[in-house]
Design a protein around this motif. Structure first.
Motif, PDB file in Angstrom:
ATOM      1  N   ILE A 103      46.837 -62.284  -3.291  1.00 54.73           N
ATOM      2  CA  ILE A 103      46.510 -60.798  -3.592  1.00 54.73           C
ATOM      3  C   ILE A 103      45.096 -61.252  -4.708  1.00 54.73           C
ATOM      4  O   ILE A 103      46.051 -61.324  -6.440  1.00 54.73           O
ATOM      5  CB  ILE A 103      46.522 -60.177  -3.876  1.00 54.73           C
ATOM      6  N   ALA A 120      40.078 -52.942  -7.650  1.00 53.55           N
ATOM      7  CA  ALA A 120      40.289 -52.504  -6.568  1.00 53.55           C
ATOM      8  C   ALA A 120      42.019 -53.243  -5.936  1.00 53.55           C
ATOM      9  O   ALA A 120      42.882 -52.152  -5.441  1.00 53.55           O
ATOM     10  CB  ALA A 120      39.468 -52.519  -5.514  1.00 53.55           C
ATOM     11  N   GLU A 121      41.748 -54.400  -6.054  1.00 56.65           N
ATOM     12  CA  GLU A 121      42.947 -55.257  -5.587  1.00 56.65           C
ATOM     13  C   GLU A 121      44.100 -55.235  -6.742  1.00 56.65           C
ATOM     14  O   GLU A 121      45.501 -54.984  -6.910  1.00 56.65           O
ATOM     15  CB  GLU A 121      42.818 -56.744  -5.492  1.00 56.65           C
ATOM     16  N   ARG A 175      44.769 -52.638  -8.388  1.00 60.09           N
ATOM     17  CA  ARG A 175      45.250 -51.427  -7.956  1.00 60.09           C
ATOM     18  C   ARG A 175      46.651 -51.114  -7.170  1.00 60.09           C
ATOM     19  O   ARG A 175      47.103 -50.807  -7.576  1.00 60.09           O
ATOM     20  CB  ARG A 175      44.468 -50.300  -8.729  1.00 60.09           C
ATOM     21  N   LYS A 176      46.441 -51.639  -6.208  1.00 59.88           N
ATOM     22  CA  LYS A 176      47.283 -51.777  -5.240  1.00 59.88           C
ATOM     23  C   LYS A 176      49.048 -52.730  -5.228  1.00 59.88           C
ATOM     24  O   LYS A 176      49.731 -51.704  -5.251  1.00 59.88           O
ATOM     25  CB  LYS A 176      47.044 -52.996  -3.908  1.00 59.88           C
ATOM     26  N   SER A 198      50.146 -50.168  -8.619  1.00 55.26           N
ATOM     27  CA  SER A 198      50.653 -48.521  -8.004  1.00 55.26           C
ATOM     28  C   SER A 198      51.633 -48.462  -7.687  1.00 55.26           C
ATOM     29  O   SER A 198      52.246 -47.804  -7.456  1.00 55.26           O
ATOM     30  CB  SER A 198      49.733 -48.121  -7.068  1.00 55.26           C
ATOM     31  N   ILE A 199      52.103 -49.679  -7.389  1.00 57.36           N
ATOM     32  CA  ILE A 199      53.110 -49.953  -6.630  1.00 57.36           C
ATOM     33  C   ILE A 199      54.861 -49.539  -7.472  1.00 57.36           C
ATOM     34  O   ILE A 199      55.900 -49.043  -7.536  1.00 57.36           O
ATOM     35  CB  ILE A 199      54.023 -50.893  -6.430  1.00 57.36           C
ATOM     36  N   TYR A 206      56.253 -45.723  -2.877  1.00 57.05           N
ATOM     37  CA  TYR A 206      57.258 -46.040  -2.423  1.00 57.05           C
ATOM     38  C   TYR A 206      58.692 -45.603  -2.470  1.00 57.05           C
ATOM     39  O   TYR A 206      59.699 -46.610  -1.559  1.00 57.05           O
ATOM     40  CB  TYR A 206      56.783 -47.589  -3.132  1.00 57.05           C
ATOM     41  N   VAL A 232      51.398 -43.983   2.645  1.00 50.86           N
ATOM     42  CA  VAL A 232      50.804 -46.035   2.583  1.00 50.86           C
ATOM     43  C   VAL A 232      50.728 -46.832   3.343  1.00 50.86           C
ATOM     44  O   VAL A 232      51.182 -45.770   4.771  1.00 50.86           O
ATOM     45  CB  VAL A 232      52.692 -46.292   1.718  1.00 50.86           C
ATOM     46  N   ASP A 233      49.532 -47.297   3.419  1.00 54.41           N
ATOM     47  CA  ASP A 233      49.548 -48.009   4.097  1.00 54.41           C
ATOM     48  C   ASP A 233      50.363 -49.185   5.099  1.00 54.41           C
ATOM     49  O   ASP A 233      51.045 -49.513   4.344  1.00 54.41           O
ATOM     50  CB  ASP A 233      47.729 -48.838   4.348  1.00 54.41           C
ATOM     51  N   ALA A 262      50.264 -51.905   2.686  1.00 57.32           N
ATOM     52  CA  ALA A 262      51.476 -51.544   1.002  1.00 57.32           C
ATOM     53  C   ALA A 262      53.135 -51.363   2.003  1.00 57.32           C
ATOM     54  O   ALA A 262      53.947 -52.144   0.760  1.00 57.32           O
ATOM     55  CB  ALA A 262      51.382 -49.916   0.888  1.00 57.32           C
ATOM     56  N   ARG A 310      54.221 -54.928   1.684  1.00 52.75           N
ATOM     57  CA  ARG A 310      54.194 -55.864   0.522  1.00 52.75           C
ATOM     58  C   ARG A 310      56.116 -54.842  -0.232  1.00 52.75           C
ATOM     59  O   ARG A 310      56.598 -55.585  -0.637  1.00 52.75           O
ATOM     60  CB  ARG A 310      52.869 -55.390  -0.387  1.00 52.75           C
TER      61      ARG A 310
END
Lengths: 265, 434
Positions: free
Chosen positions: B106, B112-113, B115-116, B119-120, B154, B173-174, B177, B180
Motif C-alpha cells: 500500500i 486515500a490509501e 486512510r485505509k 482506519s484499522i 474490524y 468492511v470491503d 479490508a 488485510r
C-alpha cells in the motif's frame, strides 16, 4: 394447692391509695365504664373480676392513664392517688407511670438483654448514679421478681429467649425496678402454665408487703387465692366491692352470686 | 336442598351432611386443581419472559465484554516525535508508518490509501502511544511493542458480527479490508482480551473507546445525594405522621397526597426539577447533585410509605411495655419502635433507591443525557447516569454500541440485583419474631 382456699384475711385497714369517684370511660360513643366509686387500699392485693367486656381492664388502665394512648378514649370523674387527682393537667402521665407500674397480659419483654430490660426504667428516670448503682437496682428488681437465681449468669442474653413464665417474672421485675408505689397487673397469668402461675401468684403475695397490687383476673380461684379485696364488675358497673372472703362466701348482690357460681360470664 | 327438609324417613342429618360433602368434593377439588394450574402457568410464563430478556441481553451484550486488539511493533521516530514538543508529536504518523510496514503493497503517500490503513486502528491508539511516551520519554528513538484496540468495523469483523457472505456493497468492511485483517490475524497479531475499557473509560464517540465510568460515578453521586436527602426526610415525615400527628382531616389529606405522590409519573418530577432547581435556583445542568435531588422527590414517598408500614408492624405490646415503665412518647418512638422498625425501613429504602437507580425520564429532563467524555470529579460536575448512558448508546448509530447497550443494561441489572440482595439479606437477618 386447694384452689378455693381463701387467703387468710387481715382485717386491719390500710391507708387509701387510689380512690375513684363517679368514673366514666367512653370509647367514642360507647360508655365502657358507667360511674364507678371505689377506694383501693395500700399494701393490699385487690382483684378485679367479672365477665369479659365488663370494663375491669379499662378501669385498670385508667389508673396509670394508659388509656391516654387511645385517641377516642375519654375519662370523666375523679381518680386520686394519695389524694392527688391523676387526671389533673399538672400531672404528667410519665410521672404517674413511674409511680404506678404495670404488668401486661402477655409477657412483653423488650427485644434487648435481660439486664437492659430491667435497667431501662431506672435509666430513663435517672435513678442510678453510676454503673454499680444500676447493677444493684437490677439485681434487687430481679430478686424481687423471683427470677434472679435463674438468670444471674446470663444477664446479657435476650429477654425474649426466656420461657413464658420467666418472661412474665422478668416483666414484673422490670415494673418494680422503678420503685413504683402501685403495681397494676392485667391478667398476668393468662398466658402461663399452672406452675408458672403458681410462681407468679406467690410473688404477688410477697409484693403485697411493699406495694398496693391491683390484679385483673378471669380466674375466680386466682382472685380468691391472692387477693384480700375483690371488686366484681359487670357491664361497666362496679357491682360489689369488699373483702375477698365476703365476696366469695357471702355475696350481697345476686349478680355476683350468679357469676361466682358460674351462671353468668 | 329439598332433601334436607323431607320427612325423617331418610337417613339422619349427619348422613345428609356426609352425602352433601361427598357430592361437592369433586367440584371443589377440580376448582383447586384449576387454580393451581393457572398459577403454575402464570409463573412459567413470567419465567419464560425473564429468560428471554436475559438471554437476549447476554447474547448481544457479551460481545462488548471483549475487545479486539492488535499488537504492533512501533518505531518511535525522533523525526516525528521530539522531547521538547511531546504532546504535539506526530503519533498517528508513527502508527501509520508501522502499519505500512505490515502492508508494503500500500502506498502511504496517497491519502486515500493511507486512510485505509489508519482506519484499522482505533482513534484512541495514538493517545495510548502518546501517554506511554509521555510517561517514559526515553522510548523516543526506540521500538516499542504496543497493543491497541482495533476500530469498530474490524472489531465487529473479528467477532463475526459482520458476515463475510453478505454482498460486499452491503457490508461495512470491503473485501480488501477483510483480506488485510486476515493477514494481521495470520501473523498472530490479533488478540481479544477482556474489555476493561467498558468499566474504566468514560463515554466516547468511538464504541471501542467508550466506557461506563462516567455513568457509574454519576449514578453514584446521584444516588448518594438522593439517599442523604430522602432517607432522613422520609423517616422524619413518616415518624411524625405515624406517631405524633393528631388524626384529623389535614393528616388524612397529607396521607392521601403522599400515596398519590408515589404514583406520579417520574417525568413529571423531572419537569418539576427542571423548573425549580435549574430554572429558579439556577443549579447547574447535567449535575448528579440535581439528579439526586430529583430522584429524592420520587424516592421520598416510597420511603415514607415503607417506614409507616414498618412502624405499624411493631407490636403494640412493645409500646405499652415502654409506656408502662414511664417512658415518654419520644422515648418510646426513638428507643423502641424506630430501632425495631429499622430492618423494614432499610428494606424499603434500598428498594426505593434501586428504583431511583433505574429511573431515566427525570434525568433526561435535567440534561443528564449529555455527551460527556470524562468522569465527574464531584457531584456538581456534568455527568450521565447508568440509565441515561444506556439511552444515549441505544441512540447511537455505530454498530459497536448495540452490544455495548446490552452490556450496560447487564451492568445496571447487576447493580439492581445486588441492591435487592442486600435488602433481602437485611430483612432476613434482622427479622424478629414476637
Amino acid at each position: 394447692m386447694n384452689d378455693m382456699r381463701i387467703t387468710e384475711q387481715r382485717v386491719d385497714t390500710h391507708e387509701i391509695k387510689f380512690s375513684g369517684r363517679d368514673v366514666h370511660v367512653y370509647y367514642g360513643e360507647t360508655e365502657a365504664i358507667k360511674g364507678i366509686d371505689v377506694d383501693i387500699e395500700d399494701k393490699t392485693v385487690t382483684a378485679f373480676i367479672g365477665p369479659s367486656g365488663c370494663g375491669k381492664s379499662t378501669f385498670l388502665r385508667c389508673l396509670n392513664r394508659m388509656n391516654d394512648t387511645i385517641d377516642i378514649c375519654r375519662v370523666t370523674g375523679d381518680i386520686t392517688l394519695d389524694g392527688e387527682d391523676i387526671y389533673d393537667k399538672r400531672i404528667d402521665p410519665v410521672q404517674l407511670r413511674a409511680k404506678v407500674g404495670m404488668v401486661f397480659q402477655k409477657p412483653n419483654p423488650f427485644p434487648k438483654s435481660i439486664y437492659d430490660n430491667v435497667a431501662y426504667g431506672p435509666k430513663i428516670h435517672g435513678l442510678a448514679k453510676n454503673k454499680a448503682d444500676l447493677d444493684d437496682i437490677v439485681e434487687r428488681a430481679l430478686r424481687r421478681g423471683a427470677i434472679w437465681e435463674e438468670v444471674k449468669d446470663r444477664l446479657q442474653e435476650p429477654g425474649t429467649g426466656l420461657s413464658g413464665g420467666q418472661q412474665q417474672r422478668l416483666c414484673i421485675a422490670r415494673a418494680v425496678a422503678t420503685e413504683p408505689e402501685v403495681l397494676l397487673m392485667d391478667e398476668p397469668c393468662s398466658a402461663l402454665d399452672p406452675i408458672a402461675t403458681a410462681q407468679v401468684e406467690e410473688l404477688i403475695d410477697e409484693l403485697r408487703s411493699q406495694y398496693s397490687v391491683i390484679i385483673v383476673t378471669h380466674s375466680m380461684q386466682q382472685a380468691a387465692r391472692v387477693s384480700q379485696k375483690t371488686a366484681f364488675f359487670h357491664l361497666g358497673h362496679l357491682v360489689e366491692f369488699g373483702e375477698t372472703s365476703e365476696i366469695f362466701t357471702n355475696p350481697k348482690d345476686p349478680r355476683t352470686e350468679s357469676y361466682i357460681t358460674g351462671r353468668i360470664g | 336442598m329439598t332433601d334436607l327438609t323431607t320427612d325423617n324417613a331418610g337417613p339422619g342429618p349427619r348422613n345428609l351432611t356426609t352425602e352433601a360433602v361427598k357430592n361437592s368434593l369433586g367440584r371443589r377439588n377440580r376448582k383447586q386443581l384449576y387454580l393451581q394450574g393457572l398459577g403454575i402457568a402464570a409463573i412459567t410464563f413470567a419465567l419464560t419472559m425473564l429468560f428471554i430478556l436475559i438471554w437476549s441481553l447476554v447474547s448481544t451484550g457479551h460481545h462488548a465484554f471483549t475487545q479486539t486488539h492488535v499488537t504492533l511493533d512501533v518505531y518511535v521516530d525522533p523525526e516525528e516525535i521530539s522531547e521538547e514538543n511531546l504532546p504535539r508529536g506526530g503519533f498517528s504518523e508513527v502508527l501509520l508508518a508501522s502499519m505500512a510496514q505490515q502492508f508494503p503493497d500500500i502506498d502511504v503517500s496517497d491519502r486515500a490509501e493511507a486512510r485505509k490503513l489508519s482506519s484499522i486502528l482505533s482513534d484512541g491508539a495514538q493517545f495510548q502511544l502518546r501517554d506511554r511516551v509521555v510517561s517514559d520519554p526515553s522510548l523516543i528513538g526506540q521500538t516499542v511493542s504496543l497493543t491497541v484496540p482495533l476500530s469498530d468495523p474490524y472489531d465487529q469483523l473479528n467477532k463475526n458480527l459482520v458476515r463475510r457472505d453478505t454482498p460486499e456493497n452491503r457490508r461495512r468492511v470491503d473485501d480488501a479490508a477483510i483480506a488485510r485483517f486476515d493477514q494481521l490475524a495470520d501473523r498472530g497479531m490479533i488478540s481479544t482480551p477482556l474489555n476493561f475499557t467498558l468499566l474504566t473509560a468514560a463515554d466516547s464517540r468511538f464504541p471501542e473507546l467508550a466506557g461506563l465510568r462516567g455513568a457509574l460515578v454519576g449514578s453514584f453521586w446521584a444516588l448518594l445525594t438522593c439517599f442523604l436527602i430522602s432517607f432522613p426526610l422520609g423517616i422524619g415525615a413518616a415518624v411524625y405522621l405515624e406517631e405524633f400527628a393528631p388524626k384529623s382531616r389535614v393528616s388524612d389529606f397529607i396521607e392521601i397526597n403522599i400515596n398519590n405522590l408515589a404514583a406520579v409519573p417520574s417525568v413529571v418530577f423531572g419537569l418539576l426539577a427542571l423548573a425549580v432547581f435549574i430554572g429558579w435556583f439556577g443549579m447547574p445542568r447535567s449535575a448528579p447533585f440535581v439528579g439526586g435531588l430529583t430522584l429524592a422527590l420520587m424516592t421520598m414517598p416510597t420511603i415514607i410509605i415503607a417506614t409507616r408500614a414498618a412502624l405499624k408492624a411493631v407490636p403494640p405490646s412493645i409500646r405499652e411495655a415502654a409506656l408502662g415503665v414511664g417512658a415518654s412518647k419520644h422515648q418510646v418512638v426513638f428507643q423502641h419502635v424506630l430501632p425495631l422498625a429499622m430492618p423494614g425501613i432499610l428494606t424499603g429504602t434500598i428498594i426505593g433507591l434501586a428504583q431511583a437507580l433505574g429511573e431515566t425520564a427525570p434525568l433526561l429532563l435535567i440534561g443528564m443525557n449529555a455527551f460527556i467524555t470524562s468522569a465527574p470529579s464531584g457531584p456538581f460536575d456534568s455527568a450521565t447516569a447508568l440509565p441515561t448512558q444506556i439511552f444515549i448508546w441505544a441512540d447511537s448509530p455505530e454498530r459497536g454500541f448495540v452490544s455495548r447497550t446490552s452490556a450496560a443494561i447487564l451492568v445496571l441489572l447487576g447493580f439492581l440485583i445486588f441492591m435487592n440482595a442486600i435488602a433481602i439479606f437485611l430483612r432476613s437477618k434482622f427479622e424478629r419474631k414476637w
